[in-house]
Design an enzyme around this catalytic site. Structure first.
Site, PDB file in Angstrom:
ATOM      1  N   ILE A   6       0.817  -1.231   0.080  1.00 55.53           N
ATOM      2  CA  ILE A   6      -0.022  -0.018   0.066  1.00 55.53           C
ATOM      3  C   ILE A   6       0.807   1.217  -0.071  1.00 55.53           C
ATOM      4  CG2 ILE A   6      -1.731   1.283   1.358  1.00 55.53           C
ATOM      5  CD1 ILE A   6      -3.021  -1.233   2.359  1.00 55.53           C
ATOM      6  N   GLU A   7       2.003   1.216   0.734  1.00 53.13           N
ATOM      7  CA  GLU A   7       2.601   2.547   0.989  1.00 53.13           C
ATOM      8  C   GLU A   7       3.640   2.846  -0.292  1.00 53.13           C
ATOM      9  OE1 GLU A   7       5.072  -0.478   2.930  1.00 53.13           O
ATOM     10  OE2 GLU A   7       3.144  -0.210   2.918  1.00 53.13           O
ATOM     11  N   ASN A  34      -6.509  -6.382   3.098  1.00 57.66           N
ATOM     12  CA  ASN A  34      -7.294  -7.107   4.210  1.00 57.66           C
ATOM     13  C   ASN A  34      -7.515  -6.358   5.265  1.00 57.66           C
ATOM     14  OD1 ASN A  34      -7.670  -9.396   2.442  1.00 57.66           O
ATOM     15  ND2 ASN A  34      -5.449  -9.783   2.696  1.00 57.66           N
ATOM     16  N   TYR A  76       7.175  -8.732   9.194  1.00 60.74           N
ATOM     17  CA  TYR A  76       5.812  -8.397   9.650  1.00 60.74           C
ATOM     18  C   TYR A  76       5.716  -9.159  10.876  1.00 60.74           C
ATOM     19  CZ  TYR A  76       0.700  -7.730   9.367  1.00 60.74           C
ATOM     20  OH  TYR A  76      -0.648  -7.166   9.630  1.00 60.74           O
ATOM     21  N   GLN A 134       0.034  -4.029  10.451  1.00 62.60           N
ATOM     22  CA  GLN A 134       0.101  -2.910   9.331  1.00 62.60           C
ATOM     23  C   GLN A 134       0.035  -1.675   9.847  1.00 62.60           C
ATOM     24  OE1 GLN A 134      -2.405  -0.609   8.078  1.00 62.60           O
ATOM     25  NE2 GLN A 134      -2.110  -0.480   6.008  1.00 62.60           N
ATOM     26  N   GLU A 135      -0.924  -1.233  11.032  1.00 63.42           N
ATOM     27  CA  GLU A 135      -0.901   0.329  11.312  1.00 63.42           C
ATOM     28  C   GLU A 135       0.622   0.766  11.972  1.00 63.42           C
ATOM     29  OE1 GLU A 135      -3.694   3.433  13.321  1.00 63.42           O
ATOM     30  OE2 GLU A 135      -3.599   1.416  14.357  1.00 63.42           O
ATOM     31  N   GLU A 136       1.138  -0.264  12.972  1.00 60.10           N
ATOM     32  CA  GLU A 136       2.216   0.187  13.804  1.00 60.10           C
ATOM     33  C   GLU A 136       3.341   0.271  12.714  1.00 60.10           C
ATOM     34  OE1 GLU A 136      -0.566  -1.701  16.715  1.00 60.10           O
ATOM     35  OE2 GLU A 136      -0.051  -2.204  14.794  1.00 60.10           O
ATOM     36  N   GLY A 182      -9.234  -5.052   8.421  1.00 63.39           N
ATOM     37  CA  GLY A 182     -10.003  -5.629   9.694  1.00 63.39           C
ATOM     38  C   GLY A 182      -9.991  -7.123   9.535  1.00 63.39           C
ATOM     39  N   CYS A 183      -9.071  -7.899   9.051  1.00 67.13           N
ATOM     40  CA  CYS A 183      -8.904  -9.215   8.976  1.00 67.13           C
ATOM     41  C   CYS A 183      -7.804  -9.711   9.944  1.00 67.13           C
ATOM     42  CB  CYS A 183      -8.491  -9.795   7.588  1.00 67.13           C
ATOM     43  SG  CYS A 183      -9.874  -9.104   6.406  1.00 67.13           S
ATOM     44  N   ASP A 208      -4.791   3.121   6.413  1.00 67.55           N
ATOM     45  CA  ASP A 208      -4.224   2.464   7.574  1.00 67.55           C
ATOM     46  C   ASP A 208      -5.257   1.706   8.318  1.00 67.55           C
ATOM     47  OD1 ASP A 208      -3.250   2.385  10.018  1.00 67.55           O
ATOM     48  OD2 ASP A 208      -3.596   4.517  10.910  1.00 67.55           O
TER      49      ASP A 208
END
Length: 481
Positions: free
Chosen positions: A248-249, A389, A316, A275-277, A391-392, A258
């Site tokens: 995404i980035e 994805n 990750y 992902q967010e962190e 909320g997965c 995000d």
């Protein structure tokens, strides 16, 4: 790009060769702690001192006394200074910080020089922020514009644990970095160490050469009356591109999603590394959003525009590793912001309530959240959305169902989607095949929404037998007729 209205903390037009001058010219000291942030140098930021802990002292004043260059001559003396103006940290070991510093700075003098530079940047806060920072409160559309230099000073204060403690707040995120410095669980120490490598690289860059760009943080909400009547919509489905490669980035000229927590940044200042962190340690300026952003409600999102990427990475979660400095050459818009637009969009955590996500209340909630993030009243701003994805994973969202939710919301907002499966070729084929079937039937938003409602009713009436997927359900019940 989002609106450029709001409160500006710098003067325009922007100079091309240095950070912009702070605004206003004269410092404004009047503030209301109920509506504005208590900054480290404000009178409300005090600690209790003395053997009986009954005397008050300014936390800022004590920090100025303890953090002088002649006192900070070792990593241990630096930690001792932080503990002096944070008595609650006296029992903490700071083991992560003590362990990671030698790996970043083999020469201790270089590490101490960096710490002194961070201290200097932090103490410039009084001259850089000359008016109170408003809290981006729930139920209000608000925008704050800050220079990269101002963001750096705010984050330097968080690094020094100089903000008031917020542990009792139900709406405001933590902002001080102290949780990163100590860890008793051996299995997650490496996570915090990798985050600190990113943070030190960031401070090394901005203290060596001042960044001259600016950033915007916009809290946006929509009233229920502005949410579409999904079942009646005749809007056609928009273009959907499924990508197994890429992230995404790296998707330029797009609205980048995000996968947020309702407390923006999630566990960025603890041991979280999803992902967010990860996005927040790649672009550490995003962390400053926690200074002033209240918890997001179901009809709210946070737009973060103009942040710079400072770090590269691999992996990750437990496999995340800082892999070096990153040179961000993203062009800037006419306002001096990098053309990087990120929106914090929190999904519902289902946990053991997995099947509830398919019922109409949960469906409508996720659609509302996605639509608030995707909608823009100006047609010129309705560019590509880069997502995946959402909320997965740990949130236990169903990947097929969440894809269709985002497709419905994006189509209603009249925007195309680029969906990243993060190297999952099987998922790409599955999504591509079903999307082709939708297009062959000239599907629209209302019809697809009604299919999801029907699937939810099927799930609600399902006993202990194994469910079929939403793709298979739609195909069997609607496409085969």
């Amino acid at each position: 790009m989002a609106t450029t209205a709001g409160i500006f903390f710098f003067h325009s037009p922007l100079p091309s060769d240095r950070p912009p001058d702070p605004s206003p010219e004269q410092r404004v000291n009047n503030h209301d702690p109920k509506t504005h942030i208590v900054l480290p140098h404000y009178r409300e930021n005090w600690i209790m001192i003395g053997s009986d802990k009954k005397a008050k002292m300014s936390k800022w004043a004590m920090a100025e006394e303890k953090l002088t260059p002649n006192r900070i001559t070792s990593y241990e003396s630096f930690i001792g200074a932080i503990q002096a103006y944070n008595p609650s940290l006296e029992s903490k070991s700071f083991n992560v910080l003590l362990d990671v510093l030698p790996s970043i700075f083999p020469n201790p003098d270089e590490g101490l020089t960096q710490i002194h530079q961070i201290i200097s940047l932090a103490f410039h806060l009084k001259s850089l922020i000359r008016q109170p920072i408003p809290i981006l409160k729930q139920g209000q559309n608000q925008v704050v514009h800050l220079s990269q230099q101002q963001v750096g000073s705010l984050l330097a204060n968080a690094f020094l644990v100089l903000f008031p403690d917020r542990s009792g707040s139900k709406k405001m995120p933590s902002i001080n970095f102290d949780l990163l410095y100590t860890e008793t669980k051996a299995s997650v120490i490496h996570r915090k160490k990798e985050k600190l490598k990113c943070i030190f690289n960031y401070f090394g860059r901005i203290t060596a050469s001042s960044s001259i760009g600016v950033l915007s943080f916009e809290r946006r909400f929509l009233r229920d009356a502005a949410i579409p009547a999904w079942s009646r919509s005749q809007k056609p489905l928009r273009e959907l591109t499924i990508c197994a490669k890429g992230v995404i980035e790296k998707c330029r000229n797009s609205l980048q999603i995000d996968f947020a927590h309702k407390i923006v940044g999630g566990a960025i200042l603890d041991n979280g590394l999803v992902q967010e962190e990860i996005r927040f340690v790649l672009n550490p300026e995003l962390i400053v959003s926690r200074v002033f952003t209240e918890k997001l409600n179901d009809n709210e999102v946070l737009f973060m525009i103009g942040s710079e990427q400072f770090n590269k990475y691999t992996g990750y979660g437990d496999n995340f590793r800082w892999s070096g400095d990153y040179d961000d050459v993203t062009p800037k818009d006419e306002f001096g912001r990098r053309l990087t637009q990120i929106v914090a969009m929190d999904a519902t955590y289902f946990g053991f309530r997995y099947r509830k996500q398919f019922l109409q209340p949960a469906l409508d909630r996720e659609l509302k959240k996605a639509y608030v993030a995707f909608f823009d009243p100006k047609e010129a701003n309705r560019g590509l959305i880069a997502t995946g994805n959402w909320g997965c994973g740990v949130y236990r969202g169903d990947r097929q169902f969440k894809l269709l939710i985002q497709l419905i919301a994006a189509s209603e907002a009249e925007r195309d989607l680029k969906f990243f499966t993060f190297h999952d070729q099987k998922l790409k084929k599955e999504f591509d095949d079903f999307h082709s079937k939708l297009l062959n039937r000239e599907m629209n938003v209302g019809k697809l929404y009604r299919y999801l409602i029907a699937y939810g009713e099927y799930i609600e009436n399902l006993g202990s037998e194994k469910k079929i997927s939403v793709f298979d359900y739609i195909e069997e019940n609607f496409f085969s007729k």
